[in-house]
Motif scaffolding. Structure first.
Motif, PDB file in Angstrom:
ATOM      1  N   ASP A  42       0.783  -1.172  -0.058  1.00  0.00           N
ATOM      2  CA  ASP A  42       0.017   0.121  -0.116  1.00  0.00           C
ATOM      3  C   ASP A  42       0.785   1.158  -0.127  1.00  0.00           C
ATOM      4  O   ASP A  42       0.601   1.992  -0.780  1.00  0.00           O
ATOM      5  CB  ASP A  42      -1.002   0.076   1.257  1.00  0.00           C
ATOM      6  CG  ASP A  42      -1.952  -0.897   1.230  1.00  0.00           C
ATOM      7  OD1 ASP A  42      -2.298  -1.454  -0.193  1.00  0.00           O
ATOM      8  OD2 ASP A  42      -2.705  -1.353   2.207  1.00  0.00           O
ATOM      9  N   TYR A  45       2.028   2.026  -3.359  1.00  0.00           N
ATOM     10  CA  TYR A  45       1.145   2.526  -4.145  1.00  0.00           C
ATOM     11  C   TYR A  45       1.078   4.227  -3.925  1.00  0.00           C
ATOM     12  O   TYR A  45       0.944   5.171  -4.776  1.00  0.00           O
ATOM     13  CB  TYR A  45      -0.066   2.147  -3.966  1.00  0.00           C
ATOM     14  CG  TYR A  45      -1.238   2.695  -4.728  1.00  0.00           C
ATOM     15  CD1 TYR A  45      -1.364   2.539  -6.211  1.00  0.00           C
ATOM     16  CD2 TYR A  45      -2.514   3.398  -4.093  1.00  0.00           C
ATOM     17  CE1 TYR A  45      -2.403   3.258  -6.687  1.00  0.00           C
ATOM     18  CE2 TYR A  45      -3.459   4.099  -4.808  1.00  0.00           C
ATOM     19  CZ  TYR A  45      -3.535   3.990  -5.953  1.00  0.00           C
ATOM     20  OH  TYR A  45      -4.455   4.391  -6.724  1.00  0.00           O
ATOM     21  N   GLU A  46       1.288   4.523  -2.693  1.00  0.00           N
ATOM     22  CA  GLU A  46       1.007   5.886  -2.397  1.00  0.00           C
ATOM     23  C   GLU A  46       2.138   6.491  -2.675  1.00  0.00           C
ATOM     24  O   GLU A  46       2.295   7.889  -3.317  1.00  0.00           O
ATOM     25  CB  GLU A  46       1.163   6.089  -0.582  1.00  0.00           C
ATOM     26  CG  GLU A  46      -0.116   5.405   0.009  1.00  0.00           C
ATOM     27  CD  GLU A  46      -0.067   5.313   1.368  1.00  0.00           C
ATOM     28  OE1 GLU A  46       0.954   5.982   1.995  1.00  0.00           O
ATOM     29  OE2 GLU A  46      -1.175   5.102   2.081  1.00  0.00           O
ATOM     30  N   GLY A 106      -2.889   5.075 -11.880  1.00  0.00           N
ATOM     31  CA  GLY A 106      -3.245   4.664 -10.770  1.00  0.00           C
ATOM     32  C   GLY A 106      -4.067   3.781 -10.640  1.00  0.00           C
ATOM     33  O   GLY A 106      -4.019   2.530  -9.823  1.00  0.00           O
ATOM     34  N   GLN A 107      -5.290   3.579 -11.320  1.00  0.00           N
ATOM     35  CA  GLN A 107      -6.164   2.651 -11.296  1.00  0.00           C
ATOM     36  C   GLN A 107      -5.533   1.173 -11.800  1.00  0.00           C
ATOM     37  O   GLN A 107      -5.921   0.289 -10.857  1.00  0.00           O
ATOM     38  CB  GLN A 107      -7.379   3.196 -12.129  1.00  0.00           C
ATOM     39  CG  GLN A 107      -8.488   2.145 -12.195  1.00  0.00           C
ATOM     40  CD  GLN A 107      -9.729   2.573 -12.819  1.00  0.00           C
ATOM     41  OE1 GLN A 107      -9.619   3.635 -13.706  1.00  0.00           O
ATOM     42  NE2 GLN A 107     -10.821   1.805 -12.746  1.00  0.00           N
ATOM     43  N   ARG A 110      -3.080   0.105  -8.973  1.00  0.00           N
ATOM     44  CA  ARG A 110      -4.137  -0.234  -7.646  1.00  0.00           C
ATOM     45  C   ARG A 110      -4.612  -1.759  -7.873  1.00  0.00           C
ATOM     46  O   ARG A 110      -4.660  -2.499  -7.042  1.00  0.00           O
ATOM     47  CB  ARG A 110      -5.043   0.686  -7.411  1.00  0.00           C
ATOM     48  CG  ARG A 110      -5.895   0.252  -6.280  1.00  0.00           C
ATOM     49  CD  ARG A 110      -5.285   0.634  -5.002  1.00  0.00           C
ATOM     50  NE  ARG A 110      -4.749  -0.607  -4.404  1.00  0.00           N
ATOM     51  CZ  ARG A 110      -3.908  -0.614  -3.069  1.00  0.00           C
ATOM     52  NH1 ARG A 110      -3.727   0.436  -2.493  1.00  0.00           N
ATOM     53  NH2 ARG A 110      -3.492  -1.648  -2.655  1.00  0.00           N
ATOM     54  N   LEU A 113      -1.961  -4.370  -7.780  1.00  0.00           N
ATOM     55  CA  LEU A 113      -1.733  -4.429  -6.363  1.00  0.00           C
ATOM     56  C   LEU A 113      -2.652  -5.365  -5.286  1.00  0.00           C
ATOM     57  O   LEU A 113      -2.483  -6.150  -4.671  1.00  0.00           O
ATOM     58  CB  LEU A 113      -1.374  -3.126  -5.573  1.00  0.00           C
ATOM     59  CG  LEU A 113      -0.120  -2.576  -5.872  1.00  0.00           C
ATOM     60  CD1 LEU A 113      -0.025  -1.161  -5.387  1.00  0.00           C
ATOM     61  CD2 LEU A 113       1.111  -3.403  -5.201  1.00  0.00           C
ATOM     62  N   ASN A 114      -4.047  -4.954  -5.768  1.00  0.00           N
ATOM     63  CA  ASN A 114      -5.179  -5.604  -5.206  1.00  0.00           C
ATOM     64  C   ASN A 114      -4.896  -7.210  -5.318  1.00  0.00           C
ATOM     65  O   ASN A 114      -5.450  -8.028  -4.501  1.00  0.00           O
ATOM     66  CB  ASN A 114      -6.393  -5.285  -5.535  1.00  0.00           C
ATOM     67  CG  ASN A 114      -6.833  -3.857  -4.760  1.00  0.00           C
ATOM     68  OD1 ASN A 114      -6.163  -3.284  -4.127  1.00  0.00           O
ATOM     69  ND2 ASN A 114      -7.551  -3.008  -5.555  1.00  0.00           N
TER      70      ASN A 114
END
Length: 400
Positions: A42, A45-46, A106-107, A110, A113-114
């Protein structure tokens, strides 16, 4: 000498100082480990959203090397779930870094990563749901050594059998000695990875990858040399001219190097896997040792089957069969070597759909691993046909 090889394996795998104590994880469950990994992912991602791509990728690498590999998640997945699943998760790590490198939205990052977090959670749930059982510990210990050792033992046994069939039995000591040296070097590397140096996980993957690619070159050379001697005329001339292997420095070195590299390429990682298993095993330690002993016995049986069974095979089929085995090992190592370099971020990852992972053959669903394997396969086929046809032509000319 064979007893010496396996005695050295038994001694060095478990006599490293502090193997059990220092490998003990700080987490009580696999879910605790993957929860921390998810937190790190996480944060990656930030960092990515802030425009710091390199720091984001470094955070992904930290989750992989310092948690997935170092804390034994990979080993547990390999032992209790499947090698295919471990490879899938590893490539999902690579996919996240690829998207970051390509400045994906970013989508997209994300979502990737999910997917990775979901995989880690699923595996952790499955691993935590498995209670430690005697046979579970036995199988885990058995599979670690079998998975890593079968290719090495095939190479060493084939080379030893070849030396004996060629009348150079006295040189088998060089092959066995090279294998023992590889075990010792693997143990020293394992110590270095844990204690002496701050060697990153990526550096370890690079070392393993380049070692495997060096082994590819050596195995390919040995394969060509063996198949060139398959025809009886070529072999008779080889003996009559007294070009004994002992006098053929290049061939002798190549055979010893092939033995050394086959054992060394995964030796340190195997030792670290066993250290992690030692730390994870709370009960049934006797079954861990029994599994290790059973794996050693299986490898001895495989060695004996190749080493002694080959004595009853006619010369030409034996040489051709041995060279084909070496070619197959070279193709397998080519895929495995590039996979290690992918994990070290030295080689990019381009997924290929429709290809399944076959770990034992080094087949992985990426362009970067399949392409060098395809090249090696073509080279092996061309070399094999060239030497066999040349040998057949020599036989025909000699008989006329």
């Amino acid at each position: 000498m064979k007893k010496l090889v396996f005695s050295a394996m038994c001694l060095l795998f478990f006599s490293l100082p502090g193997a059990r104590a220092e490998s003990a994880p700080a987490y009580k469950t696999w879910n605790e480990i993957t929860a921390e990994m998810t937190r790190i992912l996480d944060s990656s991602y930030e960092l990515y959203l802030l425009g710091d791509v390199e720091s984001g990728k470094q955070a992904v690498n930290r989750a992989y090397f310092e948690f997935y590999e170092k804390l034994g998640v990979e080993r547990a997945v390999l032992s209790y779930i499947s090698g295919k699943r471990a490879a899938t998760v590893e490539y999902q790590f690579a996919e996240v870094k690829r998207l970051m490198t390509e400045s994906a939205s970013g989508q997209e990052v994300r979502a990737s990563l999910n997917t990775l977090a979901r995989m880690l959670k699923e595996d952790a749930d499955q691993l935590d749901g498995k209670k430690e059982t005697p046979w579970g510990v036995f199988v885990a210990s058995l599979l670690i050594l079998l998975r890593e050792g079968i290719e090495a033992i095939l190479v060493v046994a084939a080379i030893a059998a070849y030396l004996i069939r060629s009348g150079n039995k006295r040189l088998t000591g060089l092959v066995y000695g090279s294998a023992v040296a590889a075990i010792v070097m693997s143990a020293l590397l394992a110590v270095a990875l844990q204690k002496l140096f701050s060697i990153s996980g990526a550096s370890q993957e690079m070392l393993e990858g380049f070692t495997m690619l060096l082994a590819v070159a050596v195995l390919f050379f040995v394969s060509n040399w063996m198949v060139s001697k398959a025809e009886s005329i070529a072999w008779k001339k080889y003996i009559e001219d007294k070009i004994a292997l002992a006098a053929t420095t290049g061939s002798t070195v190549a055979l010893a190097a092939a033995s050394f590299l086959a054992v060394f390429r995964e030796g340190a990682e195997t030792i670290l896997f066993y250290q992690a298993l030692l730390a994870d095993t709370r009960e049934h330690m006797d079954m861990l040792w029994l599994g290790f002993a059973a794996a050693c016995l299986c490898l001895v049986v495989v060695f004996a089957a190749v080493r002694f069974g080959s004595l009853h095979i006619p010369l030409r089929p034996f040489f051709i069969g041995t060279s084909i085995l070496m070619y197959v090992m070279a193709v397998s190592f080519a895929g495995g070597g590039f996979k290690e370099l992918q994990e070290a971020d030295v080689v990019s990852v381009t997924p290929v759909s429709g290809i399944i992972t076959v770990d034992i053959l080094g087949i992985y669903p990426t362009v970067e691993t399949l392409l060098p394997q395809a090249v090696m396969l073509v080279l092996a086929i061309v070399s094999f046909l060239f030497y066999t046809r040349r040998g057949a032509a020599s036989e025909k000319a000699a008989s006329e």
